[in-house]
Enzyme design. Sequence first.
Site, mmCIF file in Angstrom:
data_model
loop_
_atom_site.group_PDB
_atom_site.id
_atom_site.type_symbol
_atom_site.label_atom_id
_atom_site.label_comp_id
_atom_site.label_asym_id
_atom_site.label_seq_id
_atom_site.Cartn_x
_atom_site.Cartn_y
_atom_site.Cartn_z
ATOM 1 N N ASN A 123 -60.563 39.320 48.304
ATOM 2 C CA ASN A 123 -60.497 39.404 49.759
ATOM 3 C C ASN A 123 -59.260 38.608 50.201
ATOM 4 O O ASN A 123 -59.294 37.381 50.248
ATOM 5 C CB ASN A 123 -61.784 38.810 50.347
ATOM 6 C CG ASN A 123 -61.839 38.917 51.849
ATOM 7 O OD1 ASN A 123 -60.849 39.290 52.489
ATOM 8 N ND2 ASN A 123 -62.982 38.578 52.411
ATOM 9 N N ARG A 131 -60.478 44.165 49.320
ATOM 10 C CA ARG A 131 -60.749 44.434 50.725
ATOM 11 C C ARG A 131 -59.413 44.764 51.389
ATOM 12 O O ARG A 131 -58.475 43.956 51.326
ATOM 13 C CB ARG A 131 -61.361 43.196 51.371
ATOM 14 C CG ARG A 131 -61.618 43.387 52.822
ATOM 15 C CD ARG A 131 -62.220 42.160 53.417
ATOM 16 N NE ARG A 131 -62.453 42.357 54.823
ATOM 17 C CZ ARG A 131 -62.942 41.425 55.613
ATOM 18 N NH1 ARG A 131 -63.264 40.257 55.112
ATOM 19 N NH2 ARG A 131 -63.118 41.661 56.877
ATOM 20 N N HIS A 187 -63.548 45.104 60.580
ATOM 21 C CA HIS A 187 -64.792 44.455 60.129
ATOM 22 C C HIS A 187 -65.794 45.471 59.603
ATOM 23 O O HIS A 187 -67.005 45.222 59.576
ATOM 24 C CB HIS A 187 -65.470 43.638 61.265
ATOM 25 C CG HIS A 187 -64.707 42.426 61.675
ATOM 26 N ND1 HIS A 187 -64.551 42.059 62.986
ATOM 27 C CD2 HIS A 187 -64.042 41.499 60.941
ATOM 28 C CE1 HIS A 187 -63.823 40.955 63.051
ATOM 29 N NE2 HIS A 187 -63.502 40.601 61.815
ATOM 30 N N ARG A 214 -56.708 34.563 68.363
ATOM 31 C CA ARG A 214 -56.171 35.813 68.926
ATOM 32 C C ARG A 214 -56.631 36.002 70.368
ATOM 33 O O ARG A 214 -57.744 35.609 70.715
ATOM 34 C CB ARG A 214 -56.645 37.025 68.104
ATOM 35 C CG ARG A 214 -56.247 36.945 66.657
ATOM 36 C CD ARG A 214 -56.811 38.095 65.856
ATOM 37 N NE ARG A 214 -57.177 37.645 64.526
ATOM 38 C CZ ARG A 214 -57.987 38.290 63.699
ATOM 39 N NH1 ARG A 214 -58.513 39.451 64.054
ATOM 40 N NH2 ARG A 214 -58.268 37.788 62.513
ATOM 41 N N GLU A 233 -70.180 41.021 52.993
ATOM 42 C CA GLU A 233 -69.180 42.078 52.752
ATOM 43 C C GLU A 233 -68.965 42.316 51.263
ATOM 44 O O GLU A 233 -68.737 43.447 50.830
ATOM 45 C CB GLU A 233 -67.850 41.690 53.417
ATOM 46 C CG GLU A 233 -67.931 41.763 54.932
ATOM 47 C CD GLU A 233 -67.114 40.701 55.640
ATOM 48 O OE1 GLU A 233 -67.103 39.538 55.162
ATOM 49 O OE2 GLU A 233 -66.488 41.010 56.664
#
Length: 402
Positions: A9, A97, A185, A245, A389
């Site tokens: 990842n 990922r 996501h 962000r 995940e």
Amino acid sequence: MADSILIINAGSSSLKFSLYQDNDGNTFTSVASGLLEGIGTKPYLKIVDQHKKVLIEKNWEDPKLAQLDARDTLCGETLEWIFNYSKKDPIVAVGHRVVHGGSKYVNPVLIDEVVYQDLEALTPFVPLHQPASLSPMRVMLHNNPGIPQIACFDTAFHATMPDKAKRFALPRRYFDKGVRRYGFHGLSYQYIVHYLKQTDHVLASGKTIIAHLGNGASVSAVYQGKCVDTSMSFTPLDGLVMGTRTGHIDAALILYMLNEEKMSPDEIETLIWKKSGLLGVSEVSSDMRDVEAEIANNGPKAEFCQQALELFKYALVGEIGRLAAGMGGIDGLIFTAGIGENARELRSEICKSLSWLGIKIDEEANRSKKELISMPNSTVIVKTIPTNEESVMLREVHDLIN
Ligand code: AMP
């Protein structure tokens, strides 16, 4: 001797990975995990085994390796160490990922030169994320070309969104060349949907909003297990207020920064991705725990932190409202990821702000970290479900190589 699968990842300045041993073709044991961080600044690697015993800890002192373009060298050394460590239980596949699969890749895919080039071509869409994923792929293609590598996409889950949720109101040619709302996501959402299918038929088949609230944060509207809308769009910048962000802002602000403030594109990029959100407003931290602590301790920036927190919650409630309206009401609301799983007070306040949807939170269940946190008479079922995940990627990699 058992087969192993490595799951990678990659973040903009880090590389997280876990090594899994295949027990019986169906279940896996995590045997080692690690983090290479500080890529571009102060690279540092730490790998631990399943009992958290440190296997290797390393700093690179050479200043040449403190540059972003040393990423391949650092990834290469790290991968070589892992492959050596796992010699007895050979690594038979590597899962990556990948933040962006564009409109072409909606299923996990075996990486070859063509796929690699396609993913590289998407770099202008996500300039901070894609180069990070490409580096370990490139290193593997060069050093271990015989080992299958599989890309698992964060955009894939959102491929089912209807045109009205995918399209910006721009001239058609933009959509045609891939400038559209994608959503991110996806691996986390996929996990939650998979979990609901096994545990909750009402929410698995109904209208559910899933709130993935971590450093990056988004919400998705899911109907019968399929995504119908989401808050992130062309890039993972849009939608909710995040750690660093902006979330949704007026696009014309960028013109103001360019023309009036004479900022360069690079400066604007840094500002909107890395210096805004909770960090920009609170002037304390991008980490929700620090923001909450400053308020609780009535620190010098408590007022700024309170404003940052209010902004975060207001954007979240607003976006949940938009998605709920789009689906004509909801059956379920799921909280997940770092903030969603842990920030109890925030969950409670969000649920109270959504009481008009018929949500009634069970404060005791919420405080005691139960999965079901809504009252029996709540018209919307509310749950907190930890995301995973990696388990989605592991399943995708295993299925594809078999
Ligand atoms: P993630 O990106 O999923 O790892 O989530 C990271 C975010 O979760 C950070 O903003 C953390 O501050 C936040 N977080 C983790 N634990 C807690 C907690 N106990 N309370 C509030 N926020 C938390």
